[in-house]
Motif scaffolding. Structure first.
Motif, PDB file in Angstrom:
ATOM      1  N   THR A  68     102.614 -53.821  16.345  1.00 18.58           N
ATOM      2  CA  THR A  68     102.877 -52.761  15.378  1.00 18.58           C
ATOM      3  C   THR A  68     101.776 -51.713  15.448  1.00 18.58           C
ATOM      4  O   THR A  68     100.592 -52.059  15.409  1.00 18.58           O
ATOM      5  N   ILE A  69     102.190 -50.458  15.523  1.00 20.35           N
ATOM      6  CA  ILE A  69     101.238 -49.353  15.523  1.00 20.35           C
ATOM      7  C   ILE A  69     101.171 -48.765  14.126  1.00 20.35           C
ATOM      8  O   ILE A  69     102.196 -48.611  13.448  1.00 20.35           O
ATOM      9  N   SER A  70      99.969 -48.431  13.713  1.00 18.22           N
ATOM     10  CA  SER A  70      99.775 -47.709  12.458  1.00 18.22           C
ATOM     11  C   SER A  70      98.660 -46.686  12.670  1.00 18.22           C
ATOM     12  O   SER A  70      97.937 -46.744  13.667  1.00 18.22           O
ATOM     13  N   ARG A  71      98.566 -45.761  11.759  1.00 13.60           N
ATOM     14  CA  ARG A  71      97.517 -44.740  11.874  1.00 13.60           C
ATOM     15  C   ARG A  71      97.003 -44.374  10.500  1.00 13.60           C
ATOM     16  O   ARG A  71      97.725 -44.430   9.509  1.00 13.60           O
ATOM     17  N   ASP A  72      95.748 -43.988  10.470  1.00 11.32           N
ATOM     18  CA  ASP A  72      95.104 -43.497   9.256  1.00 11.32           C
ATOM     19  C   ASP A  72      94.545 -42.130   9.584  1.00 11.32           C
ATOM     20  O   ASP A  72      93.472 -42.015  10.203  1.00 11.32           O
ATOM     21  N   ASN A  73      95.273 -41.106   9.212  1.00  8.06           N
ATOM     22  CA  ASN A  73      94.862 -39.747   9.562  1.00  8.06           C
ATOM     23  C   ASN A  73      93.566 -39.345   8.864  1.00  8.06           C
ATOM     24  O   ASN A  73      92.847 -38.478   9.356  1.00  8.06           O
ATOM     25  N   ALA A  74      93.275 -39.962   7.735  1.00  7.50           N
ATOM     26  CA  ALA A  74      92.027 -39.651   7.040  1.00  7.50           C
ATOM     27  C   ALA A  74      90.815 -40.179   7.802  1.00  7.50           C
ATOM     28  O   ALA A  74      89.716 -39.638   7.694  1.00  7.50           O
ATOM     29  N   LYS A  75      91.039 -41.242   8.592  1.00  5.43           N
ATOM     30  CA  LYS A  75      89.950 -41.840   9.370  1.00  5.43           C
ATOM     31  C   LYS A  75      90.033 -41.479  10.846  1.00  5.43           C
ATOM     32  O   LYS A  75      89.241 -41.978  11.655  1.00  5.43           O
ATOM     33  N   ASN A  76      91.023 -40.669  11.217  1.00  5.83           N
ATOM     34  CA  ASN A  76      91.211 -40.295  12.628  1.00  5.83           C
ATOM     35  C   ASN A  76      91.309 -41.529  13.523  1.00  5.83           C
ATOM     36  O   ASN A  76      90.721 -41.565  14.620  1.00  5.83           O
ATOM     37  N   THR A  77      92.036 -42.509  13.047  1.00  5.62           N
ATOM     38  CA  THR A  77      92.117 -43.781  13.765  1.00  5.62           C
ATOM     39  C   THR A  77      93.561 -44.264  13.866  1.00  5.62           C
ATOM     40  O   THR A  77      94.324 -44.149  12.892  1.00  5.62           O
ATOM     41  N   VAL A  78      93.900 -44.793  15.016  1.00  6.30           N
ATOM     42  CA  VAL A  78      95.192 -45.433  15.230  1.00  6.30           C
ATOM     43  C   VAL A  78      94.929 -46.896  15.566  1.00  6.30           C
ATOM     44  O   VAL A  78      93.920 -47.237  16.179  1.00  6.30           O
ATOM     45  N   TYR A  79      95.850 -47.750  15.137  1.00  2.52           N
ATOM     46  CA  TYR A  79      95.688 -49.188  15.296  1.00  2.52           C
ATOM     47  C   TYR A  79      96.856 -49.777  16.074  1.00  2.52           C
ATOM     48  O   TYR A  79      97.972 -49.255  16.042  1.00  2.52           O
ATOM     49  N   LEU A  80      96.576 -50.882  16.724  1.00  2.00           N
ATOM     50  CA  LEU A  80      97.626 -51.667  17.367  1.00  2.00           C
ATOM     51  C   LEU A  80      97.453 -53.109  16.902  1.00  2.00           C
ATOM     52  O   LEU A  80      96.507 -53.791  17.321  1.00  2.00           O
ATOM     53  N   GLN A  81      98.334 -53.533  16.020  1.00  2.00           N
ATOM     54  CA  GLN A  81      98.329 -54.913  15.555  1.00  2.00           C
ATOM     55  C   GLN A  81      99.168 -55.739  16.520  1.00  2.00           C
ATOM     56  O   GLN A  81     100.351 -55.444  16.717  1.00  2.00           O
ATOM     57  N   MET A  82      98.562 -56.764  17.079  1.00  2.00           N
ATOM     58  CA  MET A  82      99.234 -57.586  18.083  1.00  2.00           C
ATOM     59  C   MET A  82      99.326 -59.017  17.551  1.00  2.00           C
ATOM     60  O   MET A  82      98.294 -59.647  17.313  1.00  2.00           O
ATOM     61  N   ASN A  83     100.530 -59.485  17.356  1.00  2.32           N
ATOM     62  CA  ASN A  83     100.772 -60.841  16.865  1.00  2.32           C
ATOM     63  C   ASN A  83     101.469 -61.663  17.935  1.00  2.32           C
ATOM     64  O   ASN A  83     102.042 -61.124  18.882  1.00  2.32           O
ATOM     65  N   SER A  84     101.408 -62.966  17.761  1.00  2.07           N
ATOM     66  CA  SER A  84     102.075 -63.890  18.691  1.00  2.07           C
ATOM     67  C   SER A  84     101.740 -63.557  20.133  1.00  2.07           C
ATOM     68  O   SER A  84     102.629 -63.438  20.991  1.00  2.07           O
TER      69      SER A  84
END
Length: 123
Positions: A68-84
């Motif tokens: 799952t990808i998410s982003r926090d524009n206030a922190k200028n950061t994008v995330y990649l949550q990797m499960n299983s």
């Protein structure tokens, strides 16, 4: 422009990991952000992408339902949550940014790239 990935490491199959990509030098909220990965001896491949607004995502079939990808524009950061996680997810993971609004998995679409972070999944 600088994209810096972090959060990689060595995990076991079935574990979870969250990667981060911190951006600087660009108007982050205007950019579509993608994640790619590359295993030894293989071409870099598309993992997923998120629109500038965060309202739309698109994933490769190989990770759909697990990543799952998410982003926090206030922190200028994008995330990649990797499960299983699976051993075949082992790769260097890269984030990339494009000013284009389309959700595109082609490498050539992206203007800016990070240096990558290693993810190793043991069986």
């Amino acid at each position: 422009v600088q994209l810096v990935e972090s959060g990689g490491g060595l995990v076991q199959a079935g574990d979870s990991l969250r990667l981060s990509c911190a951006a600087s030098g660009l108007t982050f909220s205007r950019y579509t952000l993608g994640w790619f990965r590359q295993s030894p001896g293989k071409e870099r491949e598309f993992v997923g992408v998120m629109s500038w607004s965060g309202s739309s995502t698109y994933y490769a079939d190989s990770v759909k339902g697990r990543f799952t990808i998410s982003r926090d524009n206030a922190k200028n950061t994008v995330y990649l949550q990797m499960n299983s996680l699976k051993p075949e997810d082992t790769a260097v993971y890269y984030c990339a940014a494009t000013i284009r609004s389309s959700l595109d998995g082609r490498l050539t679409t992206y203007e800016y790239w990070g240096q990558g972070t290693q993810v190793t999944v043991s069986s």
